[in-house]
Write an enzyme that holds these catalytic residues in place. Structure first.
Site, PDB file in Angstrom:
ATOM      1  N   ASN A 186       0.844  -1.194   0.000  1.00  0.00           N
ATOM      2  CA  ASN A 186       0.000   0.000   0.000  1.00  0.00           C
ATOM      3  C   ASN A 186       0.876   1.240   0.000  1.00  0.00           C
ATOM      4  O   ASN A 186       1.789   1.352   0.824  1.00  0.00           O
ATOM      5  CB  ASN A 186      -0.899   0.044   1.246  1.00  0.00           C
ATOM      6  CG  ASN A 186      -1.938   1.148   1.134  1.00  0.00           C
ATOM      7  OD1 ASN A 186      -2.783   1.104   0.243  1.00  0.00           O
ATOM      8  ND2 ASN A 186      -1.865   2.134   2.013  1.00  0.00           N
ATOM      9  N   GLU A 187       0.624   2.118  -0.925  1.00  0.00           N
ATOM     10  CA  GLU A 187       1.367   3.374  -1.005  1.00  0.00           C
ATOM     11  C   GLU A 187       2.845   3.151  -0.666  1.00  0.00           C
ATOM     12  O   GLU A 187       3.373   3.726   0.302  1.00  0.00           O
ATOM     13  CB  GLU A 187       0.755   4.437  -0.102  1.00  0.00           C
ATOM     14  CG  GLU A 187      -0.577   4.929  -0.601  1.00  0.00           C
ATOM     15  CD  GLU A 187      -1.104   6.155   0.129  1.00  0.00           C
ATOM     16  OE1 GLU A 187      -0.601   6.458   1.220  1.00  0.00           O
ATOM     17  OE2 GLU A 187      -2.027   6.805  -0.387  1.00  0.00           O
ATOM     18  N   GLU A 344      -7.801   5.700  -4.098  1.00  0.00           N
ATOM     19  CA  GLU A 344      -8.223   6.358  -2.857  1.00  0.00           C
ATOM     20  C   GLU A 344      -8.419   7.843  -3.111  1.00  0.00           C
ATOM     21  O   GLU A 344      -7.596   8.469  -3.780  1.00  0.00           O
ATOM     22  CB  GLU A 344      -7.129   6.277  -1.778  1.00  0.00           C
ATOM     23  CG  GLU A 344      -6.897   4.953  -1.145  1.00  0.00           C
ATOM     24  CD  GLU A 344      -5.813   5.052  -0.063  1.00  0.00           C
ATOM     25  OE1 GLU A 344      -5.615   6.130   0.519  1.00  0.00           O
ATOM     26  OE2 GLU A 344      -5.149   4.039   0.171  1.00  0.00           O
ATOM     27  N   TRP A 352      -5.134  14.313   8.381  1.00  0.00           N
ATOM     28  CA  TRP A 352      -3.686  14.520   8.498  1.00  0.00           C
ATOM     29  C   TRP A 352      -3.232  15.921   8.110  1.00  0.00           C
ATOM     30  O   TRP A 352      -2.042  16.180   7.997  1.00  0.00           O
ATOM     31  CB  TRP A 352      -2.935  13.468   7.691  1.00  0.00           C
ATOM     32  CG  TRP A 352      -3.532  13.136   6.364  1.00  0.00           C
ATOM     33  CD1 TRP A 352      -4.347  12.074   6.083  1.00  0.00           C
ATOM     34  CD2 TRP A 352      -3.392  13.863   5.133  1.00  0.00           C
ATOM     35  NE1 TRP A 352      -4.719  12.090   4.757  1.00  0.00           N
ATOM     36  CE2 TRP A 352      -4.148  13.177   4.154  1.00  0.00           C
ATOM     37  CE3 TRP A 352      -2.716  15.020   4.759  1.00  0.00           C
ATOM     38  CZ2 TRP A 352      -4.241  13.604   2.826  1.00  0.00           C
ATOM     39  CZ3 TRP A 352      -2.807  15.457   3.440  1.00  0.00           C
ATOM     40  CH2 TRP A 352      -3.558  14.743   2.498  1.00  0.00           C
ATOM     41  N   LYS A 393      -9.791   7.963  12.877  1.00  0.00           N
ATOM     42  CA  LYS A 393     -11.231   7.950  13.187  1.00  0.00           C
ATOM     43  C   LYS A 393     -11.931   9.247  12.768  1.00  0.00           C
ATOM     44  O   LYS A 393     -13.140   9.270  12.621  1.00  0.00           O
ATOM     45  CB  LYS A 393     -11.501   7.620  14.647  1.00  0.00           C
ATOM     46  CG  LYS A 393     -10.932   8.577  15.654  1.00  0.00           C
ATOM     47  CD  LYS A 393     -11.308   8.092  17.058  1.00  0.00           C
ATOM     48  CE  LYS A 393     -10.552   8.850  18.138  1.00  0.00           C
ATOM     49  NZ  LYS A 393      -9.092   8.639  18.072  1.00  0.00           N
TER      50      LYS A 393
HETATM   51  C1  GAL Z   1      -3.449   6.978   2.474  1.00  0.00           C
HETATM   52  C2  GAL Z   1      -3.400   5.543   2.937  1.00  0.00           C
HETATM   53  C3  GAL Z   1      -4.700   5.112   3.599  1.00  0.00           C
HETATM   54  C4  GAL Z   1      -5.184   6.174   4.540  1.00  0.00           C
HETATM   55  C5  GAL Z   1      -5.355   7.457   3.784  1.00  0.00           C
HETATM   56  C6  GAL Z   1      -5.896   8.579   4.622  1.00  0.00           C
HETATM   57  O1  GAL Z   1      -2.160   7.520   2.489  1.00  0.00           O
HETATM   58  O2  GAL Z   1      -3.118   4.671   1.880  1.00  0.00           O
HETATM   59  O3  GAL Z   1      -4.460   3.897   4.280  1.00  0.00           O
HETATM   60  O4  GAL Z   1      -4.249   6.329   5.556  1.00  0.00           O
HETATM   61  O5  GAL Z   1      -4.114   7.868   3.275  1.00  0.00           O
HETATM   62  O6  GAL Z   1      -6.038   9.771   3.871  1.00  0.00           O
END
Ligand code: GAL
Length: 736
Positions: A186-187, A344, A352, A393
């Protein structure tokens, strides 16, 4: 688990790509049946889905999940991305029962699975037993477990354990009827691209031996005569760990190249196992073409995959929408214009950013459809159900904490319906534009190294500003990796093309001599592939092509600016200026410095280049922009350059800047995506074709104001809702 082999019909984007072919050839345009794969791989509409983490929820929630998934019309779920600790709770125990059950449940409900290899985050038993897999920073600190992706890309111990898991996953689920694709890790590199450990040092040396063969060649490339850095044995060579002053720049550049290659090598190792076990199941991994994520050279990685996937999150700020479009467009360029998979993005806020803003009404659909406009055949989110616990969350999902009775879930259901209406778009490709922006990882990495004329330069920002200017003018431009075939474009903009090895200089010269119009900027052409300056004056390798010469850079302090006059407009120039000498008689000065140290000198130039005499060639040109104008200042500069090259907007003048146009094509039909970039309704006149999404105003002379989406060709104007998107199908225009 189910053992039937009635695999669901794969989508056309799942075909394994053919060999690299220049854009515009049948293999690159991907007309049905031209790029391999079997005939029964018919397109079956756009995919819709999310990362799905059922292992975070009690069993009874799964039934509600599939009920809501059906209501939303989802077609694909990415499973098991962070499930290693659940699948292999100890070194010798395996628990697949829960995964068997959810795979079967999804299949019974007509939902396919993009199955992760589950290697993204090693479990605590592994990092406790083998702390030597943990990455180390340039200052020697260990990245401990407790978050995720705590592994060294070059660790043989990590690789052994991870690849064993990949084998188990492939054995167990290779025949599962829900499986449509493998999702490697993943990423890759999100948190661990730069590891400075001893494993990394040893792998770096092997990589360097491969690249240079001899220490003499390495010493020459790294310029180690400087500061007494000459190596006399390979063991002396290290990653650029924290040093007393600026580490050797070529060492830094090679470490960036190596770090990207090390992850690519790991990707290849997982993919090889999957392909051996299941040759008919396509393999992907999710890229992060977005913002300042720059550690991975995705243009180089793309060939490892059967289809490209990308993750994108909107970055708040004045260029948020431009950045989204830029990233989607570049992802299409990396995928060589073939359909790709949006793996995604978010339905609303992320968790974040310093401040995590919720999406405004209309943004959920508009953001998703902007990706579709640039070639995405799948719209997937992180994640299906918003987590109740853990660091994410407060990150939105398709099913929010509020549950199904929420505006967000209603928007999710509505988007599912829109994507079904857009089924005819599936399998079509980005339609090449007449203009392109060139994107180059080597130049990104090198132009931002330390000990430069300024540390304020931002490579991607400069490219994005040019893209914003294209959007403001309503002119489509492809964003393509530097290795792409540029023939066929009328205008190529190569901002801060800092690294120009001789073969690239020759390609650009051929492009211009063939009638192309090249635009490049300050700090371009300056160094070769080893980050050694081209001598004789700047812009180095591009000096002759541009017909100008610069003896010394003249960067500006933060509080300084200069005025440039161009076509009667006064433009503010910041960051960088240059004393440009015009040396070629065919150079025309388009813009002049009016203030500052360079007042009275050329700021923007263009050299007319006569055809070399080969049949069919037109006159080309090579333009040089010696300063930074920013996204607004570039609008008149670009307008002038496009005008001279004869490239015009395809949009009605009234909506340029307010509406983005992106076009996909399947060779028979073109699909015009019209994206309302404003929070007001916008009327777009004169767009003929069948409306697949959006609506038309009733033609004048009839009653009523608007008709909803229909397939009839009504000649009324399109009405775009605030932040709305319309999609119109028209007979393919063979223009380019
Ligand atoms: C991506 C990651 C996901 C999730 C998402 C949140 O970097 O692949 O698992 O963390 O960001 O924005």
């Amino acid at each position: 688990m189910s053992t039937t082999t009635d695999r669901p019909v794969p989508h056309r984007w799942l075909r394994r790509p053919g060999p690299h072919a220049p854009s515009g050839t049948p293999a690159a345009t991907g007309a049905p049946g031209t790029t391999g794969g079997s005939a029964e791989h018919a397109p079956s509409g756009l995919s819709y889905g999310a990362d799905y983490n059922p292992d975070q929820w009690p069993r009874e929630v799964w039934d509600e999940d599939v009920r809501l998934m059906r209501e939303a019309g989802v077609t694909v779920m990415s499973l098991a991305i962070f499930s290693w600790a659940r699948i292999q709770p100890t070194e010798d125990t395996w628990d697949f029962a829960w995964l068997d059950e959810i795979m079967d449940l999804l299949h019974e409900n007509g939902i396919t699975v993009d199955l992760a290899t589950a290697t993204a985050s090693p479990p605590p038993w592994l990092t406790t037993k083998h702390p030597e897999i943990l990455p180390q920073t340039r200052t020697g600190e260990t990245l401990w477990p407790g978050a995720r992706q705590q592994w060294r890309p070059t660790s043989p111990v990590f690789r052994e354990h991870a690849l064993r898991l990949v084998e188990r996953m492939a054995e167990r689920y290779g025949d599962h009827p829900a499986l449509v694709a493998w999702h490697v890790s993943n990423e890759l590199g999100c948190h661990n691209v730069y590891d400075y450990s001893d494993d990394a040092a040893s792998a770096f040396r092997s990589w360097l031996r491969e690249r240079y063969a001899t220490l003499d060649a390495l010493n020459a490339a790294w310029g180690t005569a400087f500061w007494s850095q000459r190596y006399s044995a390979w063991e002396q060579v290290l990653p650029p760990r924290l040093a007393a002053s600026h580490p050797n720049p070529t060492q830094q550049l090679d470490f960036k190249r190596f770090s990207s290659d090390a992850l690519q090598d790991y990707l290849r190792a997982e993919a090889a196992i999957l392909r051996r076990a299941t040759p008919d199941v396509p393999v992907t991994t999710n890229f992060m073409v977005m913002g300042e994520t720059k550690g991975m050279d995705y243009a180089a990685w793309a060939d490892e995959l059967d289809f490209v996937s990308n993750d994108h999150y909107v970055l708040p700020g004045p260029q948020a929408l431009d950045e989204l479009s830029f990233s989607a467009n570049l992802t299409g360029g990396i995928a060589r214009h073939r359909p790709w998979f949006l793996m995604e993005h978010s339905t609303s806020a992320v968790n974040w950013q310093p401040v995590n803003v919720a999406k405004k009404p209309g943004e959920l659909a508009r953001d998703s459809l902007t990706h579709v406009a640039h070639g995405a055949d799948a719209v997937c989110y992180f994640q299906w159900r918003q987590s109740a616990a853990g660091a994410e969350k407060y990150h939105s999902g398709m099913v929010p904490h509020a549950g199904e009775h929420s505006r967000l879930f209603r928007d999710v259901v509505a988007l599912g319906a829109t994507l079904r209406d857009l089924a005819p778009v599936a399998g079509s490709e980005q339609k090449p534009s007449r203009a392109a922006i060139v994107f180059d990882w080597d130049s990104w990495w090198t132009s931002e190294l330390d000990s430069h004329p300024t540390d304020r330069l931002r490579y991607r920002q400069e490219a994005l500003d040019w893209y914003s200017a294209f959007l403001a003018l309503g002119v489509r431009a492809d964003v393509v990796p530097v290795a792409s075939d540029l023939t066929g474009y009328d205008v190529v903009v190569a901002p801060v093309l800092h690294v120009v090895p001789a073969p690239l200089r020759d390609r650009l010269t051929t492009f211009v001599e063939g009638g192309g119009h090249l635009v490049t900027t300050y700090f371009s052409g300056v160094v070769d592939q080893d980050d050694h300056a081209w001598l004789g004056g700047y812009p180095g390798a591009l000096r002759d092509l541009l017909g100008v010469r610069v003896e010394e850079f003249s960067p500006l302090l933060d509080h300084e600016s200069a005025t440039v006059e161009l076509g009667g407009e006064q433009l503010e120039a910041t960051l960088w200026t240059e004393p440009v000498d015009v040396v070629d008689p065919d150079v025309e000065v388009l813009g002049w410095y009016k203030t500052g140290e360079q007042a009275g000198r050329a700021a923007v130039t263009r050299r007319a280049v006569a055809p070399t005499g080969r049949a069919g060639e037109r006159a080309g040109s090579a333009a040089y922009v010696s300063t930074r104008f920013g996204r607004e200042g570039l609008v008149p500069v670009l307008a002038r350059l496009l005008d001279d090259a004869g490239v015009r907007s395809e949009l009605p003048a009234a909506v340029r800047g307010q509406v983005e146009l992106a076009v996909r094509t399947d060779g028979t039909d073109d699909f015009w995506f019209l994206v309302n970039r404003t929070a007001q309704p916008v009327e777009v006149p004169d767009v003929a074709g069948d409306v697949l999404a959006g609506r038309r105003l009733a033609p004048s002379g009839t009653t009523g104001t608007a008709s909803t989406a229909s397939t009839s060709d009504v000649p009324g104007a399109l009405l775009l809702d605030p932040r709305g998107v319309a999609v119109v199908r028209r007979p393919a225009d063979p223009a380019r």
